[in-house]
Design an enzyme around this catalytic site. Structure first.
Site, PDB file in Angstrom:
ATOM      1  N   ASP A 373      36.843  31.367 -39.690  1.00 42.60           N
ATOM      2  CA  ASP A 373      37.087  32.546 -38.875  1.00 42.60           C
ATOM      3  C   ASP A 373      36.784  33.822 -39.653  1.00 42.60           C
ATOM      4  O   ASP A 373      37.087  33.925 -40.848  1.00 42.60           O
ATOM      5  CB  ASP A 373      38.552  32.537 -38.436  1.00 42.60           C
ATOM      6  N   GLU A 402      31.982  32.097 -38.738  1.00 41.02           N
ATOM      7  CA  GLU A 402      31.932  33.088 -37.671  1.00 41.02           C
ATOM      8  C   GLU A 402      31.495  34.395 -38.330  1.00 41.02           C
ATOM      9  O   GLU A 402      32.314  35.221 -38.727  1.00 41.02           O
ATOM     10  CB  GLU A 402      33.293  33.249 -37.000  1.00 41.02           C
ATOM     11  N   ASP A 468      36.647  33.868 -27.196  1.00 42.48           N
ATOM     12  CA  ASP A 468      36.714  35.314 -27.349  1.00 42.48           C
ATOM     13  C   ASP A 468      35.898  36.075 -26.315  1.00 42.48           C
ATOM     14  O   ASP A 468      35.812  37.300 -26.392  1.00 42.48           O
ATOM     15  CB  ASP A 468      36.212  35.721 -28.739  1.00 42.48           C
TER      16      ASP A 468
END
Length: 645
Positions: A373, A402, A468
């Site tokens: 992340d 990410e 998201d």
């Protein structure tokens, strides 16, 4: 993790017919993984007063015997007169006493936003395989003259991500890379994988019917568990996925669990550490791998380490965090979420804690990799150490970041991470197939340049939507045929495809996330079959079968063989050969994005008699032949793929 830097108002959002200054048609199609244009300009302009090294090395992933070019930049408001690169190869922290290589001022460039920029270059000597090179770049000002000429006036800072905003002692100034033997870019198991992203709290309860509790509060826990994933394994095996990406499992305060309070235990609401081990063992028994969504860059403000650091400046974990004014002003996620204090990338203690916890899940539980992340929250020195440690624990580990940044930043992760999430591709597919803003010419131009540009970079993982952003079906006004076209394109490109849970049965949402929040894209998975689009589920099952039946889709090259902007028809070939005619195992993919029936006229050799229609989004295409041509007719808004046998 969340909508990074707001909506991606960048060049990808511009259709060819728009004026360059016109805003995107609608931000529902943007993937929150690229920087807003204003942020890009600010990062460029900041160079005016900075000495910067934005991880620019040539090559990105050096091999034994290769000299490495290292580049830095200084702006006109910072009169850097001399620069030196200091490096170590024994794992120690580089400083002004380390081995040194003088940097040459190669040229001066001019930029409309940053003004005059000095470009500095150093040539690092070749090293042997598995050597970790750590380095810092020191700069000396022309005036005022330094008293100690050995000690630089400043260290070059990392300007990627949002790092350019920061100054002072807590900027990222240490960089690294590993010299690696020539080896496949990716572990063999992931190259042909199909990933399935599971948002644990919203997936399966573990009860016989899988039903989750309906909650009026979107931030409430809905009751998904690890045992629920075990119950769903037969369904996932039938779907044909080969790798499960689990949302964070750590003990945390929120339903999404991106706010860890303990990296070593499974959140009791999800189950136990033993439940995780059982899930991994049973998944492995069905030839499925498990990757964890791992959150290395920030923790909950109730994490014991942060609580201790706020209480006592002498606490061992005090340097895990960056206090601008102790105890209540500190760096946090995107500088806007105080409940998520950021971890300081160059703290030895925090590095050890994060890396040890990652390898713990690998060695004790059999985890196969990590989705990392907010990867831009740490610098390349951290990721080099993370890669070295996780590979030592398991040589075939897969780590995908990410990396919410521009393509020129994505490519620099080669040799630091195995892969990156392909946000630019997600935006392109959403604009083309989701809302029809891009035509086939714009898509082809993007694919051609994007694939070439990213070729020297890390592996890529593709997706149409995630936790998201608005679900694809929602932005496509629930037009299933548009989803089928998009996923056909996704599965016939070389990036490793990911399915967001529920997409395969037609999950959409009620409100735009701009109105209803991220939870709108994280609604409970329906387990009642009457709520499923069974035809769509069958199509997804056929997609995963196609990916396995045609290995060329994961490893071959793509070549455009037909493009008609007026008719909105498009075709490409996935092949290993350079010639015009396809060979055995090659795949021809065709799209009709118009509202009318269209016929493709191709050379006969492009579709041999032995070609087999692998998959069609609508009716199977009609195929007719002459001595010189083959005609393939597709219904409106449809696509198809053919395997050469």
């Amino acid at each position: 993790m969340s909508k990074v830097f707001g909506q991606a108002a960048n060049a990808l959002a511009q259709a060819p017919t728009q004026a360059p200054t016109q805003a995107p048609t609608h931000d529902i199609a943007s993937a929150p993984g690229t920087l807003p244009f204003t942020e890009i300009i600010a990062r460029i302009a900041a160079q005016r007063g900075q000495l910067r090294h934005d991880n620019t090395i040539v090559p990105f992933a050096p091999r034994p015997g290769q000299t490495v070019e290292v580049w830095a930049t200084s702006g006109e408001d910072l009169p850097v007169d001399r620069a030196m690169l200091f490096y170590t190869i024994d794992g120690s922290q580089p400083d002004s006493a380390a081995q040194a290589v003088a940097m040459e001022r190669v040229r001066i460039d001019w930029d409309a936003h940053a003004g005059y920029l000095k470009r500095w270059r150093a040539l690092l000597p070749a090293q042997s395989a598995q050597t970790v090179v750590r380095y810092r770049i020191g700069g000396w000002l022309a005036y005022p003259a330094s008293v100690d000429k050995r000690e630089p006036d400043m260290w070059a800072q990392d300007g990627q991500g949002i790092g350019f905003h920061f100054a002072g002692e807590r900027t990222i100034t240490t960089f690294a890379f590993t010299v690696e033997d020539a080896a496949p870019l990716l572990p063999a198991w992931i190259e042909h994988a199909v990933i399935y992203q599971i948002f644990l709290d919203r997936f399966h309860s573990g009860e016989a019917d899988g039903t989750l509790a309906e909650q009026p509060d979107p931030q409430a826990f809905h009751g998904g568990t690890l045992h629920g994933v075990i119950c769903a394994l037969p369904y996932l095996a039938e779907l044909g996925v080969t790798c499960l990406w689990l949302s964070p499992i750590h003990a945390a305060e929120s339903y999404h669990r991106y706010d860890a309070t303990d990296y070593y235990i499974v959140d009791p609401r999800l189950g136990t550490n033993e439940d995780l081990k059982a899930l991994i063992d049973q998944a492995h028994a069905q030839d499925m791998r498990i990757i964890l969504d791992f959150v290395p860059c920030h923790v909950s403000w109730h994490h014991p380490a942060f609580v201790a650091a706020q209480r006592d400046q002498q606490a061992p974990a005090f340097d895990w965090f960056t206090f601008e004014r102790w105890p209540d002003r500190y760096r946090c996620f995107l500088e806007t979420v105080p409940s998520l204090p950021s971890l300081w990338t160059e703290s030895t203690g925090v590095r050890q804690h994060i890396i040890d916890s990652a390898t713990h899940w690998m060695t004790a539980y059999g985890v196969d990799g990590f989705r990392l992340d907010h990867a831009i929250g740490h610098g390349m020195d951290f990721w080099t150490a993370f890669r070295q440690a996780t590979r030592a624990a398991s040589p075939d580990v897969f780590c995908v970041g990410e990396v919410t940044d521009t393509p020129d930043a994505l490519v620099r992760y080669r040799g630091k991470l195995d892969g990156v999430l392909d946000f630019p591709l997600a935006a392109a597919l959403r604009y083309t197939f989701g809302i029809g803003k891009w035509n086939v010419q714009r898509l082809d131009a993007f694919l051609t340049t994007h694939e070439q540009y990213m070729a020297p970079g890390p592996g890529r993982v593709s997706f149409l939507d995630n936790h998201d952003m608005n679900r694809f079906l929602f932005i496509a006004d629930d037009h299933v045929e548009r989803l089928k076209l998009a996923v056909l394109c996704q599965f016939t490109l070389d990036a490793i495809p990911t399915i967001y849970y529920g997409s395969e049965v037609g999950m959409s949402q009620r409100l735009d996330t701009a109105q209803g929040g991220d939870a709108e894209a994280r609604r409970p998975m329906p387990w009642q079959h009457d709520a499923w689009d069974i035809a769509l589920l069958s199509f997804y099952q056929a997609l995963t079968h196609m990916r396995r039946a045609a290995p060329i889709l994961a490893s071959g090259r793509r070549r455009t063989v037909h493009l008609d902007g007026e008719q909105q028809t498009y075709a490409y070939l996935r092949t290993h050969t350079e010639g015009a005619a396809p060979g055995v195992g090659d795949v021809l993919v065709l799209f009709n994005l118009s509202e009318t029936v269209q016929t493709f006229v191709l050379p006969t050799a492009m579709l041999p008699v032995t070609a087999h229609c692998l998959l069609a989004t609508a009716h199977e295409p009609a195929v007719s032949r002459t001595s010189h041509t083959v005609e393939i007719t597709l219904s409106p808004l449809s696509g198809a793929s053919f395997l050469m046998q």
